[in-house]
Design a protein around this motif. Structure first.
Motif, PDB file in Angstrom:
ATOM      1  N   PRO A 185       0.811  -1.224   0.000  1.00 54.78           N
ATOM      2  CA  PRO A 185       0.000   0.000   0.000  1.00 54.78           C
ATOM      3  C   PRO A 185       0.841   1.270   0.000  1.00 54.78           C
ATOM      4  O   PRO A 185       0.507   2.240  -0.693  1.00 54.78           O
ATOM      5  N   ASP A 186       1.943   1.278   0.752  1.00 50.11           N
ATOM      6  CA  ASP A 186       2.814   2.457   0.750  1.00 50.11           C
ATOM      7  C   ASP A 186       3.386   2.709  -0.635  1.00 50.11           C
ATOM      8  O   ASP A 186       3.433   3.858  -1.103  1.00 50.11           O
ATOM      9  N   ARG A 187       3.832   1.650  -1.286  1.00 50.52           N
ATOM     10  CA  ARG A 187       4.402   1.805  -2.631  1.00 50.52           C
ATOM     11  C   ARG A 187       3.324   2.254  -3.620  1.00 50.52           C
ATOM     12  O   ARG A 187       3.590   3.078  -4.511  1.00 50.52           O
ATOM     13  N   CYS A 188       2.097   1.751  -3.466  1.00 48.68           N
ATOM     14  CA  CYS A 188       1.009   2.169  -4.354  1.00 48.68           C
ATOM     15  C   CYS A 188       0.732   3.658  -4.196  1.00 48.68           C
ATOM     16  O   CYS A 188       0.544   4.373  -5.193  1.00 48.68           O
ATOM     17  N   ARG A 189       0.726   4.145  -2.964  1.00 48.47           N
ATOM     18  CA  ARG A 189       0.498   5.576  -2.761  1.00 48.47           C
ATOM     19  C   ARG A 189       1.624   6.400  -3.379  1.00 48.47           C
ATOM     20  O   ARG A 189       1.396   7.457  -3.977  1.00 48.47           O
ATOM     21  N   GLU A 190       2.855   5.916  -3.264  1.00 47.26           N
ATOM     22  CA  GLU A 190       3.989   6.619  -3.883  1.00 47.26           C
ATOM     23  C   GLU A 190       3.809   6.678  -5.395  1.00 47.26           C
ATOM     24  O   GLU A 190       4.086   7.706  -6.031  1.00 47.26           O
ATOM     25  N   ARG A 191       3.371   5.584  -5.964  1.00 49.60           N
ATOM     26  CA  ARG A 191       3.170   5.540  -7.421  1.00 49.60           C
ATOM     27  C   ARG A 191       2.057   6.496  -7.842  1.00 49.60           C
ATOM     28  O   ARG A 191       2.178   7.192  -8.858  1.00 49.60           O
ATOM     29  N   ILE A 192       0.978   6.547  -7.087  1.00 48.78           N
ATOM     30  CA  ILE A 192      -0.106   7.481  -7.408  1.00 48.78           C
ATOM     31  C   ILE A 192       0.418   8.906  -7.374  1.00 48.78           C
ATOM     32  O   ILE A 192       0.073   9.734  -8.217  1.00 48.78           O
ATOM     33  N   ARG A 193       1.287   9.212  -6.435  1.00 43.83           N
ATOM     34  CA  ARG A 193       1.856  10.565  -6.355  1.00 43.83           C
ATOM     35  C   ARG A 193       2.743  10.870  -7.569  1.00 43.83           C
ATOM     36  O   ARG A 193       2.876  12.021  -7.966  1.00 43.83           O
ATOM     37  N   GLU A 194       3.331   9.835  -8.171  1.00 42.92           N
ATOM     38  CA  GLU A 194       4.092  10.052  -9.403  1.00 42.92           C
ATOM     39  C   GLU A 194       3.171  10.549 -10.519  1.00 42.92           C
ATOM     40  O   GLU A 194       3.567  11.396 -11.331  1.00 42.92           O
ATOM     41  N   TYR A 195       1.969  10.028 -10.575  1.00 40.79           N
ATOM     42  CA  TYR A 195       0.994  10.511 -11.553  1.00 40.79           C
ATOM     43  C   TYR A 195       0.670  11.980 -11.302  1.00 40.79           C
ATOM     44  O   TYR A 195       0.586  12.786 -12.242  1.00 40.79           O
ATOM     45  N   VAL A 196       0.471  12.307 -10.044  1.00 34.59           N
ATOM     46  CA  VAL A 196       0.138  13.693  -9.695  1.00 34.59           C
ATOM     47  C   VAL A 196       1.305  14.613 -10.035  1.00 34.59           C
ATOM     48  O   VAL A 196       1.116  15.703 -10.599  1.00 34.59           O
ATOM     49  N   ASP A 197       2.515  14.188  -9.729  1.00 31.61           N
ATOM     50  CA  ASP A 197       3.691  15.001 -10.043  1.00 31.61           C
ATOM     51  C   ASP A 197       3.817  15.230 -11.553  1.00 31.61           C
ATOM     52  O   ASP A 197       4.355  16.251 -11.999  1.00 31.61           O
ATOM     53  N   ALA A 198       3.316  14.264 -12.346  1.00 34.88           N
ATOM     54  CA  ALA A 198       3.393  14.376 -13.807  1.00 34.88           C
ATOM     55  C   ALA A 198       2.294  15.255 -14.387  1.00 34.88           C
ATOM     56  O   ALA A 198       2.322  15.568 -15.580  1.00 34.88           O
ATOM     57  N   GLY A 199       1.311  15.650 -13.565  1.00 33.62           N
ATOM     58  CA  GLY A 199       0.275  16.545 -14.065  1.00 33.62           C
ATOM     59  C   GLY A 199      -1.150  16.070 -13.897  1.00 33.62           C
ATOM     60  O   GLY A 199      -2.081  16.731 -14.364  1.00 33.62           O
ATOM     61  N   LEU A 200      -1.351  14.938 -13.228  1.00 37.88           N
ATOM     62  CA  LEU A 200      -2.707  14.459 -12.982  1.00 37.88           C
ATOM     63  C   LEU A 200      -3.324  15.253 -11.838  1.00 37.88           C
ATOM     64  O   LEU A 200      -2.734  15.373 -10.768  1.00 37.88           O
ATOM     65  N   THR A 201      -4.525  15.778 -12.055  1.00 33.26           N
ATOM     66  CA  THR A 201      -5.200  16.550 -11.020  1.00 33.26           C
ATOM     67  C   THR A 201      -5.923  15.654 -10.029  1.00 33.26           C
ATOM     68  O   THR A 201      -5.822  15.844  -8.810  1.00 33.26           O
ATOM     69  N   THR A 202      -6.656  14.680 -10.558  1.00 36.36           N
ATOM     70  CA  THR A 202      -7.517  13.855  -9.711  1.00 36.36           C
ATOM     71  C   THR A 202      -7.294  12.378 -10.001  1.00 36.36           C
ATOM     72  O   THR A 202      -7.814  11.852 -10.994  1.00 36.36           O
ATOM     73  N   PRO A 203      -6.524  11.688  -9.167  1.00 34.03           N
ATOM     74  CA  PRO A 203      -6.430  10.227  -9.302  1.00 34.03           C
ATOM     75  C   PRO A 203      -7.699   9.586  -8.758  1.00 34.03           C
ATOM     76  O   PRO A 203      -8.205   9.986  -7.708  1.00 34.03           O
ATOM     77  N   ILE A 204      -8.225   8.608  -9.487  1.00 37.60           N
ATOM     78  CA  ILE A 204      -9.418   7.879  -9.068  1.00 37.60           C
ATOM     79  C   ILE A 204      -9.016   6.421  -8.903  1.00 37.60           C
ATOM     80  O   ILE A 204      -8.803   5.704  -9.892  1.00 37.60           O
ATOM     81  N   VAL A 205      -8.870   5.985  -7.679  1.00 36.52           N
ATOM     82  CA  VAL A 205      -8.398   4.636  -7.387  1.00 36.52           C
ATOM     83  C   VAL A 205      -9.493   3.626  -7.722  1.00 36.52           C
ATOM     84  O   VAL A 205     -10.635   3.750  -7.259  1.00 36.52           O
ATOM     85  N   ALA A 206      -9.144   2.644  -8.533  1.00 40.01           N
ATOM     86  CA  ALA A 206     -10.006   1.490  -8.778  1.00 40.01           C
ATOM     87  C   ALA A 206      -9.310   0.291  -8.133  1.00 40.01           C
ATOM     88  O   ALA A 206      -8.273  -0.167  -8.620  1.00 40.01           O
ATOM     89  N   VAL A 207      -9.852  -0.166  -7.018  1.00 35.53           N
ATOM     90  CA  VAL A 207      -9.193  -1.223  -6.256  1.00 35.53           C
ATOM     91  C   VAL A 207      -9.288  -2.544  -7.010  1.00 35.53           C
ATOM     92  O   VAL A 207     -10.374  -2.976  -7.405  1.00 35.53           O
ATOM     93  N   VAL A 208      -8.142  -3.180  -7.219  1.00 36.23           N
ATOM     94  CA  VAL A 208      -8.050  -4.506  -7.812  1.00 36.23           C
ATOM     95  C   VAL A 208      -7.665  -5.468  -6.694  1.00 36.23           C
ATOM     96  O   VAL A 208      -6.694  -5.232  -5.981  1.00 36.23           O
ATOM     97  N   SER A 209      -8.432  -6.523  -6.527  1.00 38.04           N
ATOM     98  CA  SER A 209      -8.187  -7.451  -5.418  1.00 38.04           C
ATOM     99  C   SER A 209      -6.769  -7.992  -5.465  1.00 38.04           C
ATOM    100  O   SER A 209      -6.254  -8.359  -6.524  1.00 38.04           O
ATOM    101  N   GLY A 210      -6.139  -8.038  -4.312  1.00 37.05           N
ATOM    102  CA  GLY A 210      -4.786  -8.572  -4.219  1.00 37.05           C
ATOM    103  C   GLY A 210      -4.258  -8.409  -2.815  1.00 37.05           C
ATOM    104  O   GLY A 210      -4.770  -7.612  -2.018  1.00 37.05           O
ATOM    105  N   GLY A 211      -3.231  -9.189  -2.488  1.00 37.62           N
ATOM    106  CA  GLY A 211      -2.590  -9.062  -1.195  1.00 37.62           C
ATOM    107  C   GLY A 211      -3.402  -9.578  -0.030  1.00 37.62           C
ATOM    108  O   GLY A 211      -3.055  -9.328   1.134  1.00 37.62           O
ATOM    109  N   GLY A 212      -4.491 -10.300  -0.315  1.00 31.80           N
ATOM    110  CA  GLY A 212      -5.300 -10.848   0.759  1.00 31.80           C
ATOM    111  C   GLY A 212      -6.148  -9.832   1.484  1.00 31.80           C
ATOM    112  O   GLY A 212      -6.750 -10.144   2.521  1.00 31.80           O
ATOM    113  N   LEU A 213      -6.230  -8.602   0.972  1.00 25.99           N
ATOM    114  CA  LEU A 213      -7.023  -7.569   1.623  1.00 25.99           C
ATOM    115  C   LEU A 213      -8.463  -7.609   1.129  1.00 25.99           C
ATOM    116  O   LEU A 213      -8.725  -7.818  -0.059  1.00 25.99           O
ATOM    117  N   SER A 214      -9.398  -7.402   2.039  1.00 27.23           N
ATOM    118  CA  SER A 214     -10.789  -7.233   1.621  1.00 27.23           C
ATOM    119  C   SER A 214     -10.924  -5.869   0.958  1.00 27.23           C
ATOM    120  O   SER A 214     -10.059  -4.995   1.120  1.00 27.23           O
TER     121      SER A 214
END
Length: 320
Positions: A278-307
């Motif tokens: 999850p920490d790495r995913c948040r870092e990656r989302i911030r890379e999108y924002v740094d590149a010029g994305l205004t609004t990231p919209i997270v679409a959760v894909v099942s993985g990692g055993g998390l509900s």
């Protein structure tokens, strides 16, 4: 860091009747937006109507409603209803969708998509402002439609845009653009056509697992499902990913699904699917924002055993 952080609703694996508990947490978790979609599950508007009452501080929008599958007047009526339920918090996202959804599933010709989107946008501007519309557009004609009650606050309109023509239309006549299936570097390419000022939204597919092979296995199926649709093939050819995806496209067209999946390079999956802890995913989302994305919209894909609820919490801005 962006001040916006969205979530895709409804969520895969969560019946709409069980979504309320997750939605009611979103504001406290730092989410600012909830964006629906319309493919072969829930319609775009019903989840937003419910969310408008469950989470009265969230900004809401469909990303996107096809401009073909509702008549222009009905589309204006539904948008006006949501704008009244969430005054000042509703954004209308419209776009062409794809030939699969429009033509194959709904039996409607997928004709002149650029003009149809442009015409619908121009009609909606007038209708949602309370004007009586009597006009012949290139792709349809409206003979004297006027909303019984126009919204007190007309909603902004953002356009789904995957290539230069539609991005430039969004920059000229809409309030922003919506895209998806792209990398942070691709955001810069999109911004090159859209400009720096309009809002840019993107749905990001996020699989919170440290098992890269698990994420890539899921991601290959998702990429194959999308990147064999003509509009997405053309998008990625424009982005420069056409040759990397060509072996997959050819195997898929030949009916060899196994070979198609195997032909998708790890690098393409890693470009287009956000995965890791999850920490790495948040870092990656911030890379999108740094590149010029205004609004990231997270679409959760099942993985990692998390509900789904656990994933929403783990990926929230407040968790970092």
């Amino acid at each position: 860091m962006t001040s916006r952080w969205g979530l895709t609703i409804p969520m895969t694996g969560v019946p709409i009747t069980e979504l309320r508990g997750i939605v009611e947490e979103l504001e406290d978790l730092g989410y600012t937006d909830a964006w629906s979609a319309e493919t072969n599950g829930s319609d775009a508007f019903t989840p937003l109507a419910l969310t408008s009452q469950w989470a009265p501080g969230l900004r809401l929008g469909p990303a996107i409603v096809p401009v073909y599958t509702r008549g222009p007047a009905l589309l204006a009526q539904q948008a006006a209803t949501l704008a009244d339920l969430a005054p000042g918090r509703f954004v209308l996202g419209v776009g062409t969708s794809s030939d699969t959804i429009v033509e194959r599933w709904n039996g409607i010709p997928f004709a002149e998509p650029y003009k149809r989107t442009r015409d619908t946008l121009r009609f909606l501007r007038k209708a949602l402002a309370g004007e009586k519309v009597k006009e012949r557009y290139d792709t349809f004609e409206v003979k004297g439609f006027k909303l019984e009650k126009a919204p007190e606050i007309p909603p902004p309109i953002v356009l789904a845009a995957l290539r230069p023509g539609m991005l430039r239309l969004a920059a000229r006549e809409a309030d922003g653009a919506i895209t998806n299936w792209l990398s942070p570097q691709d955001v810069r390419t999109v911004r090159g056509e859209l400009g720096t000022e309009p809002e840019l939204l993107a749905r990001l597919f996020v699989c919170p697992t440290a098992d890269a092979e698990e994420a890539r296995g899921i991601g290959r199926w998702m990429i194959a499902a999308y990147m064999n649709v003509p509009v997405y093939q053309a998008f990625h050819q424009w982005l420069g990913r056409g040759e990397a995806l060509r072996p997959m496209n050819e195997a898929w067209a030949a009916g060899d699904r196994k070979a198609a999946l195997a032909a998708i390079p790890d690098e393409v999956v890693d470009d287009l699917i956000v995965h890791g802890s999850p920490d790495r995913c948040r870092e990656r989302i911030r890379e999108y924002v740094d590149a010029g994305l205004t609004t990231p919209i997270v679409a959760v894909v099942s993985g990692g055993g998390l509900s789904p609820a656990e994933a929403v919490r783990a990926l929230s801005p407040s968790a970092g």
